[in-house]
Write an enzyme that holds these catalytic residues in place. Structure first.
Site, PDB file in Angstrom:
ATOM      1  N   LYS A  15       0.813  -1.227   0.000  1.00  0.00           N
ATOM      2  CA  LYS A  15       0.000   0.000   0.000  1.00  0.00           C
ATOM      3  C   LYS A  15       0.843   1.272   0.000  1.00  0.00           C
ATOM      4  CE  LYS A  15      -4.515  -1.465   1.403  1.00  0.00           C
ATOM      5  NZ  LYS A  15      -4.374  -2.884   1.806  1.00  0.00           N
TER       6      LYS A  15
ATOM      7  N   GLU B 232     -10.064   7.413   3.290  1.00  0.00           N
ATOM      8  CA  GLU B 232     -10.966   6.599   4.098  1.00  0.00           C
ATOM      9  C   GLU B 232     -10.332   5.227   4.224  1.00  0.00           C
ATOM     10  OE1 GLU B 232     -11.296   4.373   0.980  1.00  0.00           O
ATOM     11  OE2 GLU B 232     -11.878   6.433   0.571  1.00  0.00           O
TER      12      GLU B 232
ATOM     13  N   SER C 186       1.608  -9.890  -0.614  1.00  0.00           N
ATOM     14  CA  SER C 186       1.247  -8.465  -0.568  1.00  0.00           C
ATOM     15  C   SER C 186       1.578  -7.801   0.761  1.00  0.00           C
ATOM     16  CB  SER C 186      -0.246  -8.296  -0.872  1.00  0.00           C
ATOM     17  OG  SER C 186      -1.029  -9.105  -0.019  1.00  0.00           O
TER      18      SER C 186
HETATM   19  C1  LIG Z   1      -5.206  -3.928   1.530  1.00  0.00           C
HETATM   20  C2  LIG Z   1      -4.496  -5.185   1.316  1.00  0.00           C
HETATM   21  C3  LIG Z   1      -4.866  -6.103   0.292  1.00  0.00           C
HETATM   22  C4  LIG Z   1      -6.060  -5.909  -0.588  1.00  0.00           C
HETATM   23  O1  LIG Z   1      -6.052  -4.779  -1.391  1.00  0.00           O
HETATM   24  P1  LIG Z   1      -5.766  -4.845  -2.958  1.00  0.00           P
HETATM   25  O2  LIG Z   1      -6.103  -3.493  -3.428  1.00  0.00           O
HETATM   26  O3  LIG Z   1      -6.664  -5.911  -3.535  1.00  0.00           O
HETATM   27  O4  LIG Z   1      -4.351  -5.195  -3.136  1.00  0.00           O
HETATM   28  C5  LIG Z   1      -4.082  -7.233   0.110  1.00  0.00           C
HETATM   29  N1  LIG Z   1      -3.036  -7.509   0.914  1.00  0.00           N
HETATM   30  C6  LIG Z   1      -2.661  -6.678   1.896  1.00  0.00           C
HETATM   31  C7  LIG Z   1      -1.490  -7.032   2.734  1.00  0.00           C
HETATM   32  C8  LIG Z   1      -3.374  -5.496   2.143  1.00  0.00           C
HETATM   33  O5  LIG Z   1      -3.006  -4.676   3.147  1.00  0.00           O
END
Ligand SMILES: *Cc1c(COP(=O)(O)O)cnc(C)c1O
Length: 391
Positions: free
Chosen positions: A89, A111, A377
């Protein structure tokens, strides 16, 4: 390669900008300026430096040998979990803050549902010395108290959304209202590939750094120019878009999205948007959403707060229509199991969201000579309480 979106903000049948008239000047201003700014040498140099020295990029592409042995194939992990603040993010938050600065804005609003995007935004705002306000549903503030405290420590003001279900959609309404009332100095920083055009395209381009790095890393690690599969979890779709981006036009690369089935697709407690959803308008854009017959947004459920979203980004919806991307539902239980497996095979505790992507390994057959990239992620620190219930 550069143009998945057309001038009206559509990716095939999806996207666009469905906004109240009063927001038109703000959105139009952004539409008219974002590409020129983010493609300028000035912007690129400044962002590149931040990504390298502040975030810690490039994130490694790690060959998970013990996991590969178990599944009798070649598994590589893209380590977004190693980024500053613990997920992908921050790539987007820093890019948009820099864009806001170039647009002459001094006040940032956002938000957040689970608080992850709020924390990334608060971090970027602190770094740039900008005033930052994050709207959050009152119920979410109770559920995610540590992230509220983190944002406050970073100097951000967290304002509770007290209307409706007191969750994400109510926080979005509050943020929109704020933007209408403070359009001159305020930039609205959206956290995933959602919202009115240009946000889905903007966020996709900022997250595309993930696959840009892969272009060289895949060659170095596997000796081949591209992988056979790329797997990512999908909440709104920003990490998936980012890790797919530079391979979308390569038909030889199979793109797989893990979506949150919650307690099961038929259980009524799920966020498996593409399996349960239909075309509609949500948060200012047209996409596949989970809705009742008369168009009310349905409550979603997932053990992972980041996947608990009733829509998907317009590019992913379009890729699904064109059969370029498959969506596979993963239940809460399957994600937990995959999270424990990665922890014990490789010593990496993944975010619950990322654990959904890993769980795909049990759902598909891969050959011994194929190369699979899984996007990790985020890291699991924020999810330890949930994991501990299963120890
Ligand atoms: C917010 C988040 C997601 C989901 O958001 P996407 O926009 O689909 O990437 C996935 N993994 C993590 C670690 C997150 O913080």
């Amino acid at each position: 390669m550069d143009n998945f979106v057309n001038d009206e903000g559509y990716f095939g049948a999806y996207g666009g900008a469905f906004i109240p008239e009063i927001l038109h000047p703000n959105v139009k201003h952004l539409q008219n300026n974002y590409l020129q700014i983010i493609n300028s040498e000035d912007f690129k140099t400044e962002l590149k430096d931040l990504l390298k020295n502040y975030v810690g990029r490039p994130s490694p592409l790690y060959h998970a040998k013990r996991l590969s042995e178990l599944y009798k194939t070649n598994i590589y992990l893209k380590r977004e979990d190693l980024n500053h603040t613990g997920s992908h993010k921050i790539n987007n938050a820093l890019g948009q803050i820099l864009l806001a600065k170039k647009l002459g804005k001094t006040r940032i609003i956002a938000e957040t549902g689970a608080g992850q995007h709020g924390v990334a935004t608060a971090t970027a705002a602190a770094l740039f010395g900008m005033k930052c306000i994050v709207y959050m549903g009152e119920i979410d503030m109770q559920r995610q108290a540590p992230n509220v405290k983190r944002m406050q420590m970073l100097g951000t003001e967290v304002i509770p959304a007290l209307s409706g279900s007191k969750t994400l959609k109510d926080a979005i309404n509050e943020a929109m209202r704020d933007w209408i009332n403070n359009s001159k100095d305020t930039y609205y920083l959206i956290g995933s590939v959602m919202g009115p055009h240009p946000y889905p395209d903007l966020v996709g381009r900022l997250q595309a750094i993930i696959s840009e790095e892969l272009l060289t890393q895949v060659e170095e690690e596997t000796g081949k120019a591209y992988p056979d599969y790329i797997i990512a979890c999908v909440g709104g779709g920003s990490n998936a878009t980012g890790v797919f981006y530079h391979f979308i036009n390569n038909d030889k690369v199979k793109l797989i999205c893990a979506e949150a089935a919650g307690q099961g697709i038929e259980s009524g407690f799920s966020a498996a948007t593409t399996h349960l959803g239909s075309v509609g308008i949500l948060h200012g854009f047209k996409t596949i959403i989970m809705q009742t017959k008369d168009g009310q947004i349905e409550e979603t459920h997932s053990i992972s707060a980041g996947l608990d979203y009733p829509g998907i980004g317009p590019l992913l919806a379009d890729l699904k229509d064109k059969n370029k991307c498959s969506f596979i539902p993963i239940t809460d239980e399957e994600a937990i199991k995959a999270g424990f497996l990665l922890s014990q095979k490789e010593g990496i505790i993944p975010a619950l969201e990322s654990a959904h992507a890993l769980a795909i390994l049990d759902k598909m057959q891969f050959n011994i000579d194929e190369n699979i990239i899984i996007n990790i992620s985020g890291r699991g620190d924020k999810d330890l309480e949930t994991y501990f219930k299963y120890l």
